[in-house]
Design a protein around this motif. Structure first.
Motif, PDB file in Angstrom:
ATOM      1  N   LEU A 305       0.856  -1.182   0.000  1.00 25.82           N
ATOM      2  CA  LEU A 305       0.000   0.000   0.000  1.00 25.82           C
ATOM      3  C   LEU A 305       0.894   1.235   0.000  1.00 25.82           C
ATOM      4  O   LEU A 305       1.320   1.711   1.065  1.00 25.82           O
ATOM      5  CB  LEU A 305      -0.926   0.022   1.221  1.00 25.82           C
ATOM      6  N   GLY A 306       1.241   1.736  -1.164  1.00 27.35           N
ATOM      7  CA  GLY A 306       2.112   2.901  -1.247  1.00 27.35           C
ATOM      8  C   GLY A 306       3.466   2.622  -0.635  1.00 27.35           C
ATOM      9  O   GLY A 306       4.179   1.697  -1.052  1.00 27.35           O
ATOM     10  N   ASP A 307       3.838   3.407   0.379  1.00 28.21           N
ATOM     11  CA  ASP A 307       5.122   3.212   1.041  1.00 28.21           C
ATOM     12  C   ASP A 307       4.998   2.361   2.296  1.00 28.21           C
ATOM     13  O   ASP A 307       5.849   2.394   3.181  1.00 28.21           O
ATOM     14  CB  ASP A 307       5.753   4.561   1.386  1.00 28.21           C
ATOM     15  N   ARG A 308       3.915   1.560   2.356  1.00 31.10           N
ATOM     16  CA  ARG A 308       3.677   0.675   3.491  1.00 31.10           C
ATOM     17  C   ARG A 308       3.405  -0.742   3.006  1.00 31.10           C
ATOM     18  O   ARG A 308       3.031  -0.957   1.855  1.00 31.10           O
ATOM     19  CB  ARG A 308       2.455   1.146   4.300  1.00 31.10           C
ATOM     20  N   ILE A 309       3.580  -1.692   3.909  1.00 33.24           N
ATOM     21  CA  ILE A 309       3.181  -3.077   3.670  1.00 33.24           C
ATOM     22  C   ILE A 309       2.124  -3.418   4.710  1.00 33.24           C
ATOM     23  O   ILE A 309       2.328  -3.229   5.912  1.00 33.24           O
ATOM     24  CB  ILE A 309       4.361  -4.062   3.787  1.00 33.24           C
ATOM     25  N   ARG A 310       0.982  -3.897   4.265  1.00 26.31           N
ATOM     26  CA  ARG A 310      -0.076  -4.347   5.166  1.00 26.31           C
ATOM     27  C   ARG A 310      -0.060  -5.887   5.182  1.00 26.31           C
ATOM     28  O   ARG A 310      -0.120  -6.525   4.121  1.00 26.31           O
ATOM     29  CB  ARG A 310      -1.423  -3.835   4.669  1.00 26.31           C
ATOM     30  N   VAL A 311       0.019  -6.459   6.344  1.00 26.93           N
ATOM     31  CA  VAL A 311       0.025  -7.920   6.508  1.00 26.93           C
ATOM     32  C   VAL A 311      -1.194  -8.290   7.337  1.00 26.93           C
ATOM     33  O   VAL A 311      -1.326  -7.863   8.488  1.00 26.93           O
ATOM     34  CB  VAL A 311       1.313  -8.399   7.214  1.00 26.93           C
ATOM     35  N   GLY A 312      -2.115  -9.054   6.755  1.00 27.54           N
ATOM     36  CA  GLY A 312      -3.359  -9.361   7.438  1.00 27.54           C
ATOM     37  C   GLY A 312      -3.661 -10.842   7.443  1.00 27.54           C
ATOM     38  O   GLY A 312      -3.353 -11.561   6.483  1.00 27.54           O
ATOM     39  N   GLY A 313      -4.291 -11.290   8.527  1.00 26.73           N
ATOM     40  CA  GLY A 313      -4.664 -12.700   8.595  1.00 26.73           C
ATOM     41  C   GLY A 313      -5.280 -13.066   9.931  1.00 26.73           C
ATOM     42  O   GLY A 313      -5.596 -12.207  10.749  1.00 26.73           O
ATOM     43  N   THR A 314      -5.444 -14.355  10.131  1.00 25.70           N
ATOM     44  CA  THR A 314      -6.012 -14.987  11.325  1.00 25.70           C
ATOM     45  C   THR A 314      -7.540 -14.876  11.352  1.00 25.70           C
ATOM     46  O   THR A 314      -8.100 -13.832  11.049  1.00 25.70           O
ATOM     47  CB  THR A 314      -5.457 -14.403  12.642  1.00 25.70           C
ATOM     48  N   ALA A 315      -8.157 -15.969  11.697  1.00 28.45           N
ATOM     49  CA  ALA A 315      -9.587 -15.998  11.984  1.00 28.45           C
ATOM     50  C   ALA A 315      -9.724 -16.426  13.435  1.00 28.45           C
ATOM     51  O   ALA A 315      -9.497 -17.584  13.774  1.00 28.45           O
ATOM     52  CB  ALA A 315     -10.300 -16.985  11.064  1.00 28.45           C
ATOM     53  N   GLU A 316     -10.047 -15.459  14.292  1.00 30.84           N
ATOM     54  CA  GLU A 316     -10.172 -15.743  15.719  1.00 30.84           C
ATOM     55  C   GLU A 316     -11.628 -15.600  16.128  1.00 30.84           C
ATOM     56  O   GLU A 316     -12.215 -14.525  16.006  1.00 30.84           O
ATOM     57  CB  GLU A 316      -9.307 -14.786  16.539  1.00 30.84           C
ATOM     58  N   ILE A 317     -12.193 -16.687  16.613  1.00 30.55           N
ATOM     59  CA  ILE A 317     -13.576 -16.679  17.075  1.00 30.55           C
ATOM     60  C   ILE A 317     -13.545 -16.527  18.586  1.00 30.55           C
ATOM     61  O   ILE A 317     -13.263 -17.480  19.327  1.00 30.55           O
ATOM     62  CB  ILE A 317     -14.302 -17.970  16.645  1.00 30.55           C
ATOM     63  N   SER A 318     -13.803 -15.310  19.038  1.00 27.77           N
ATOM     64  CA  SER A 318     -13.693 -15.011  20.474  1.00 27.77           C
ATOM     65  C   SER A 318     -14.726 -13.981  20.901  1.00 27.77           C
ATOM     66  O   SER A 318     -14.487 -13.205  21.818  1.00 27.77           O
ATOM     67  CB  SER A 318     -12.281 -14.505  20.792  1.00 27.77           C
ATOM     68  N   GLY A 319     -15.859 -13.955  20.222  1.00 29.63           N
ATOM     69  CA  GLY A 319     -16.893 -13.002  20.566  1.00 29.63           C
ATOM     70  C   GLY A 319     -16.545 -11.596  20.125  1.00 29.63           C
ATOM     71  O   GLY A 319     -15.883 -11.388  19.112  1.00 29.63           O
ATOM     72  N   TYR A 320     -16.969 -10.628  20.924  1.00 29.44           N
ATOM     73  CA  TYR A 320     -16.785  -9.222  20.562  1.00 29.44           C
ATOM     74  C   TYR A 320     -15.536  -8.616  21.193  1.00 29.44           C
ATOM     75  O   TYR A 320     -15.464  -7.418  21.420  1.00 29.44           O
ATOM     76  CB  TYR A 320     -18.029  -8.424  20.961  1.00 29.44           C
ATOM     77  N   SER A 321     -14.536  -9.426  21.440  1.00 27.24           N
ATOM     78  CA  SER A 321     -13.299  -8.968  22.050  1.00 27.24           C
ATOM     79  C   SER A 321     -12.427  -8.215  21.047  1.00 27.24           C
ATOM     80  O   SER A 321     -12.209  -8.673  19.923  1.00 27.24           O
ATOM     81  CB  SER A 321     -12.508 -10.158  22.591  1.00 27.24           C
ATOM     82  N   ASN A 322     -11.903  -7.073  21.467  1.00 30.47           N
ATOM     83  CA  ASN A 322     -10.949  -6.316  20.656  1.00 30.47           C
ATOM     84  C   ASN A 322      -9.538  -6.389  21.235  1.00 30.47           C
ATOM     85  O   ASN A 322      -8.684  -5.571  20.897  1.00 30.47           O
ATOM     86  CB  ASN A 322     -11.377  -4.849  20.565  1.00 30.47           C
ATOM     87  N   THR A 323      -9.274  -7.373  22.065  1.00 32.13           N
ATOM     88  CA  THR A 323      -7.958  -7.533  22.673  1.00 32.13           C
ATOM     89  C   THR A 323      -6.932  -7.929  21.617  1.00 32.13           C
ATOM     90  O   THR A 323      -7.175  -8.805  20.790  1.00 32.13           O
ATOM     91  CB  THR A 323      -7.998  -8.615  23.768  1.00 32.13           C
ATOM     92  N   LEU A 324      -5.785  -7.268  21.651  1.00 33.64           N
ATOM     93  CA  LEU A 324      -4.693  -7.598  20.739  1.00 33.64           C
ATOM     94  C   LEU A 324      -3.864  -8.727  21.355  1.00 33.64           C
ATOM     95  O   LEU A 324      -3.343  -8.586  22.471  1.00 33.64           O
ATOM     96  CB  LEU A 324      -3.819  -6.375  20.490  1.00 33.64           C
ATOM     97  N   ASP A 325      -3.743  -9.825  20.629  1.00 34.54           N
ATOM     98  CA  ASP A 325      -3.028 -11.005  21.101  1.00 34.54           C
ATOM     99  C   ASP A 325      -1.648 -11.042  20.452  1.00 34.54           C
ATOM    100  O   ASP A 325      -1.528 -11.128  19.226  1.00 34.54           O
ATOM    101  CB  ASP A 325      -3.835 -12.254  20.745  1.00 34.54           C
TER     102      ASP A 325
END
Length: 421
Positions: A305-325
């Motif tokens: 993405l322009g001068d950045r690299i975006r790395v995305g993944g994981t499917a975590e089924i944990s309800g409505y939690s926004n905790t960063l693991d």
């Protein structure tokens, strides 16, 4: 007609834009301070109609067990005493058959391809920019077994007329030259040359400005509390800013849509599946990807993405939690450093997570409800960015009383009245 759109993610903003362009008076309501602050904020950046497939498919239950046991596995499940989670999971398992997979994919491909075409038209019409590239997606296989198992995927691509290229190691390097430095780590790939990439957050914010020029009013920092129903119509939406009223309403709240709709008797099987991403500044352009590389072993997308690299993944089924693991970040870090070791500076990466609104069968929910003036545009899962423009355009057509360019009748929430909901 005055229409209230609930939600200012990429789905809500595209809906608002197309409604305004069709001549409607539009108000967008969101609890955040500006557009695209939740699931649309830092997704993987792919616009990938060719990969518009249900997660539920033949063999997935067996694969899921293997993924759960992997150190850098793409699936994580944190069981909860939440009947909604278990019911959603059972419905997903019921869709893991060849018959249901074929039906569900046939419902996803048309809206995804239509959306890509709408996005291209939008770029031509208003000159919107969002670090976009049209360089395709490369699904990279580390093992020969993965490459040898592409027959079913290729058959589906042929069925829907999706252009593809089956590449050996040299072909992958031709598409993504930086991979030459790690050529011993993969055996080949499957490339979809018509896929695109772009920053969903940047796009959504830019389109919101265009929508405002057309008269769309944005009510930010406004909590949506409940819908008010009277007979067969919605008569208002109660918010922290008071009661808001309109002629029509669109629920585009992603994973939060079920909580708004349940009190008025509408059940939508949308459940949050958490995804993670890191955004890394490019340190060596020649060592970074030129488009998207999908690391098939870990189900991780690495996107330029322009001068950045975006790395995305994981499917975590944990309800409505926004905790960063931190363990989830380790997987993303590993995939990037393994495939593009010179591309970006991981020490300067930002770490993010978002709740993807997943349906158990895969396709989104687009269309009318039993309330004559309430419409749904939700449940796009990992494909909200891919399907956004088409979904917004279709919704605007439906509310305007026009026949959409594609048939979306099978995307209606009424499909869950049937046996395999």
């Amino acid at each position: 007609m005055k229409t209230i759109v609930l939600g200012s993610g990429v789905i809500g903003v595209t809906t608002a834009y197309y409604l305004a362009r069709a001549g409607h008076e539009v108000v967008v309501v969101d609890r955040q301070a500006e557009p695209a602050q939740e699931t649309s904020f830092a997704n993987a950046g792919e616009v990938s109609p060719g990969y518009s497939s249900p997660w539920a498919g033949p063999g997935v239950p067996v694969k899921a067990i293997k993924w759960l046991l992997m150190r850098h596995g793409p699936l994580v499940i944190w069981p909860k005493l939440d009947p909604v989670m278990w019911i959603w999971g059972l419905k997903m398992l019921r869709n893991c058959t060849a018959e249901r997979y074929a039906v569900n994919k046939s419902r996803m491909i048309p809206i995804a391809e239509y959306s890509r075409d709408c996005l291209r038209a939008l770029r031509a019409e208003i000159g919107i920019t969002y670090d976009e590239r049209s360089r395709g997606t490369l699904q990279l296989f580390r093992k020969q077994k993965q490459l040898d198992s592409t027959g079913d995927d290729i058959a589906v691509l042929k069925q829907y007329g999706v252009p593809y290229e089956l590449l050996d190691r040299a072909g992958c390097i031709g598409a993504e030259p930086a991979l030459a430095a790690v050529k011993e780590k993969f055996v080949g790939g499957l490339r979809l040359p018509q896929d695109e990439t772009g920053d969903c957050h940047m796009f959504t914010q830019a389109l919101a400005k265009e929508a405002a020029k057309l008269g769309v009013q944005f009510k930010f920092n406004t909590t949506i509390e409940r819908l008010v129903a009277d007979g067969g119509k919605i008569t208002g939406v109660v918010t922290s800013a008071g009661l808001l009223q309109a002629d029509a309403y669109v629920a585009a709240l992603g994973s939060w849509s079920p909580r708004l709709l349940k009190p008025i008797g509408i059940s939508v099987p949308v459940y949050p599946v958490k995804g993670y991403s890191i955004t890394v500044p490019v340190t060596d352009p020649d060592g970074a990807p030129v488009s998207t590389v999908m690391d098939e072993s870990y189900k991780v997308a690495i996107t330029r993405l322009g001068d950045r690299i975006r790395v995305g993944g994981t499917a975590e089924i944990s309800g409505y939690s926004n905790t960063l693991d931190a363990a989830r970040r380790a997987t993303l870090d590993h995939s990037l450093s393994d495939m593009f070791p010179r591309g970006g500076d991981l020490s300067k990466a930002s770490f993010w997570c978002g709740l993807r609104p997943m349906t158990p069968d895969g396709p989104p929910i687009i269309g009318a409800t039993r309330y004559s003036n309430l419409h749904l545009n939700t449940g796009h899962g990992t494909l909200g960015w891919t399907m956004a423009c088409g979904s917004g355009r279709v919704m605007a057509d439906l509310i305007s009383g026009r026949k959409p360019d594609i048939d979306v009748s099978e995307l209606n929430v009424s499909r869950y009245d049937q046996r395999f909901g």
